[in-house]
Scaffold this motif. Structure first.
Motif, PDB file in Angstrom:
ATOM      1  N   ASN A   1       0.764  -1.410  -0.107  1.00  0.00           N
ATOM      2  CA  ASN A   1       0.073  -0.057   0.055  1.00  0.00           C
ATOM      3  C   ASN A   1       0.901   1.387  -0.033  1.00  0.00           C
ATOM      4  N   LEU A   2       2.014   1.194  -0.232  1.00  0.00           N
ATOM      5  CA  LEU A   2       2.832   2.411   0.039  1.00  0.00           C
ATOM      6  C   LEU A   2       2.908   3.100  -1.332  1.00  0.00           C
ATOM      7  N   ASP A   3       3.014   4.682  -1.377  1.00  0.00           N
ATOM      8  CA  ASP A   3       2.716   5.342  -2.586  1.00  0.00           C
ATOM      9  C   ASP A   3       3.883   5.270  -3.171  1.00  0.00           C
ATOM     10  N   ARG A   4       4.201   4.180  -4.028  1.00  0.00           N
ATOM     11  CA  ARG A   4       5.126   3.980  -4.920  1.00  0.00           C
ATOM     12  C   ARG A   4       5.030   2.862  -5.874  1.00  0.00           C
ATOM     13  N   LYS A   5       5.409   3.268  -7.118  1.00  0.00           N
ATOM     14  CA  LYS A   5       4.935   2.119  -8.254  1.00  0.00           C
ATOM     15  C   LYS A   5       5.074   0.613  -7.927  1.00  0.00           C
ATOM     16  N   ASP A   6       6.378   0.504  -7.486  1.00  0.00           N
ATOM     17  CA  ASP A   6       7.245  -0.853  -7.438  1.00  0.00           C
ATOM     18  C   ASP A   6       6.651  -1.401  -6.107  1.00  0.00           C
ATOM     19  N   ALA A   7       5.895  -1.030  -5.130  1.00  0.00           N
ATOM     20  CA  ALA A   7       5.557  -1.615  -4.146  1.00  0.00           C
ATOM     21  C   ALA A   7       4.280  -2.642  -4.498  1.00  0.00           C
ATOM     22  N   GLU A   8       3.623  -2.344  -5.416  1.00  0.00           N
ATOM     23  CA  GLU A   8       2.444  -3.298  -6.051  1.00  0.00           C
ATOM     24  C   GLU A   8       2.924  -4.390  -6.596  1.00  0.00           C
ATOM     25  N   PHE A   9       4.168  -4.363  -7.236  1.00  0.00           N
ATOM     26  CA  PHE A   9       4.582  -5.488  -8.152  1.00  0.00           C
ATOM     27  C   PHE A   9       5.872  -6.305  -7.614  1.00  0.00           C
ATOM     28  N   VAL A  10       6.646  -5.728  -6.583  1.00  0.00           N
ATOM     29  CA  VAL A  10       7.663  -6.671  -6.270  1.00  0.00           C
ATOM     30  C   VAL A  10       7.280  -7.948  -5.633  1.00  0.00           C
ATOM     31  N   PRO A  11       7.786  -9.060  -6.044  1.00  0.00           N
ATOM     32  CA  PRO A  11       7.278 -10.429  -5.474  1.00  0.00           C
ATOM     33  C   PRO A  11       7.660 -10.673  -3.973  1.00  0.00           C
ATOM     34  N   ILE A  12       6.635 -10.950  -3.033  1.00  0.00           N
ATOM     35  CA  ILE A  12       6.907 -10.953  -1.672  1.00  0.00           C
ATOM     36  C   ILE A  12       6.481 -12.457  -1.545  1.00  0.00           C
ATOM     37  N   ILE A  13       7.587 -13.395  -0.913  1.00  0.00           N
ATOM     38  CA  ILE A  13       7.490 -14.640  -0.604  1.00  0.00           C
ATOM     39  C   ILE A  13       7.615 -14.957   0.954  1.00  0.00           C
ATOM     40  N   ALA A  14       6.424 -15.519   1.265  1.00  0.00           N
ATOM     41  CA  ALA A  14       6.209 -15.949   2.821  1.00  0.00           C
ATOM     42  C   ALA A  14       7.181 -16.973   3.139  1.00  0.00           C
ATOM     43  N   MET A  15       7.947 -17.045   4.213  1.00  0.00           N
ATOM     44  CA  MET A  15       8.597 -17.966   4.688  1.00  0.00           C
ATOM     45  C   MET A  15       8.039 -18.394   6.363  1.00  0.00           C
ATOM     46  N   SER A  16       7.563 -19.598   6.339  1.00  0.00           N
ATOM     47  CA  SER A  16       7.153 -19.691   7.671  1.00  0.00           C
ATOM     48  C   SER A  16       7.159 -21.227   8.132  1.00  0.00           C
ATOM     49  N   ALA A  17       7.197 -21.534   9.186  1.00  0.00           N
ATOM     50  CA  ALA A  17       7.014 -22.829   9.573  1.00  0.00           C
ATOM     51  C   ALA A  17       5.422 -23.203   9.772  1.00  0.00           C
ATOM     52  N   ASN A  18       4.787 -22.277   9.687  1.00  0.00           N
ATOM     53  CA  ASN A  18       3.247 -22.232   9.789  1.00  0.00           C
ATOM     54  C   ASN A  18       2.805 -22.623   8.456  1.00  0.00           C
ATOM     55  N   ALA A  19       2.574 -23.964   8.081  1.00  0.00           N
ATOM     56  CA  ALA A  19       2.243 -24.302   6.693  1.00  0.00           C
ATOM     57  C   ALA A  19       0.715 -25.003   6.526  1.00  0.00           C
ATOM     58  N   PHE A  20      -0.125 -24.694   7.690  1.00  0.00           N
ATOM     59  CA  PHE A  20      -1.374 -25.057   7.091  1.00  0.00           C
ATOM     60  C   PHE A  20      -2.088 -24.379   6.123  1.00  0.00           C
ATOM     61  N   ALA A  21      -3.376 -24.939   5.488  1.00  0.00           N
ATOM     62  CA  ALA A  21      -4.153 -23.966   4.445  1.00  0.00           C
ATOM     63  C   ALA A  21      -4.340 -22.685   4.940  1.00  0.00           C
ATOM     64  N   GLU A  22      -4.633 -22.501   6.121  1.00  0.00           N
ATOM     65  CA  GLU A  22      -5.317 -21.316   6.518  1.00  0.00           C
ATOM     66  C   GLU A  22      -4.112 -20.304   6.698  1.00  0.00           C
ATOM     67  N   ASP A  23      -2.970 -20.842   7.018  1.00  0.00           N
ATOM     68  CA  ASP A  23      -1.618 -19.907   7.059  1.00  0.00           C
ATOM     69  C   ASP A  23      -1.374 -19.335   5.762  1.00  0.00           C
ATOM     70  N   ILE A  24      -1.324 -20.559   4.713  1.00  0.00           N
ATOM     71  CA  ILE A  24      -1.185 -19.775   3.207  1.00  0.00           C
ATOM     72  C   ILE A  24      -2.182 -19.031   2.586  1.00  0.00           C
ATOM     73  N   ILE A  25      -3.387 -19.210   3.009  1.00  0.00           N
ATOM     74  CA  ILE A  25      -4.383 -18.070   2.488  1.00  0.00           C
ATOM     75  C   ILE A  25      -4.343 -17.016   3.328  1.00  0.00           C
ATOM     76  N   ASN A  26      -3.730 -16.808   4.577  1.00  0.00           N
ATOM     77  CA  ASN A  26      -3.483 -15.517   5.116  1.00  0.00           C
ATOM     78  C   ASN A  26      -2.384 -14.672   4.422  1.00  0.00           C
ATOM     79  N   CYS A  27      -1.365 -15.493   4.002  1.00  0.00           N
ATOM     80  CA  CYS A  27      -0.202 -14.962   3.452  1.00  0.00           C
ATOM     81  C   CYS A  27      -0.825 -14.266   2.056  1.00  0.00           C
ATOM     82  N   LYS A  28      -1.552 -14.841   1.445  1.00  0.00           N
ATOM     83  CA  LYS A  28      -2.086 -14.542  -0.163  1.00  0.00           C
ATOM     84  C   LYS A  28      -2.880 -13.416   0.238  1.00  0.00           C
ATOM     85  N   LEU A  29      -3.783 -13.244   1.154  1.00  0.00           N
ATOM     86  CA  LEU A  29      -4.775 -12.212   1.369  1.00  0.00           C
ATOM     87  C   LEU A  29      -4.060 -10.999   1.910  1.00  0.00           C
TER      88      LEU A  29
END
Length: 111
Positions: free
Chosen positions: A68-96
């Motif tokens: 949500n930062l006011d800069r064009k690259d903030a919307e497009f830079v890939p963000i990859i979650a790394m977590s020991a929490n790997a339940f379906a709910e955790d993955i959904i929360n990362c996407k959300l």
């Protein structure tokens, strides 16, 4: 302490694998520092963000609000979650939260 040691191993593996591929790796100790680094960087400086979900000061889900930062690259830079929490709910929360992908810890360098 065992969980912290395993998290450090995953961090080390990810850092080493990326460096071996020629990536320049910068790290932040918590979500606040991560957001601060993004805000201060030139546009398009960061090509990818590996975001731990369980960080002090600000967790990775909240830090993903860099989208949500006011800069064009903030919307497009890939963000990859790394977590020991790997339940379906955790993955959904990362996407959300705006993340593009979820990697489960412990990282396996053969994958």
């Amino acid at each position: 302490m065992e969980v912290e040691r395993r998290q450090n191993i995953s961090f080390w593996i990810a850092t080493e694998l990326l460096a071996e591929e020629g990536c320049i790796v910068e790290t932040a100790n918590d979500g606040v520092a991560c957001v601060d680094m993004i805000e201060k960087a030139d546009a398009d400086y960061y090509k990818m963000i590996l975001m731990d979900i369980q960080m002090p000061a600000m967790n990775g889900l909240d830090a993903a609000a860099i989208r949500n930062l006011d800069r064009k690259d903030a919307e497009f830079v890939p963000i990859i979650a790394m977590s020991a929490n790997a339940f379906a709910e955790d993955i959904i929360n990362c996407k959300l939260a705006g993340m593009n992908m979820h990697l489960s810890k412990l990282l396996d360098e053969t994958k």
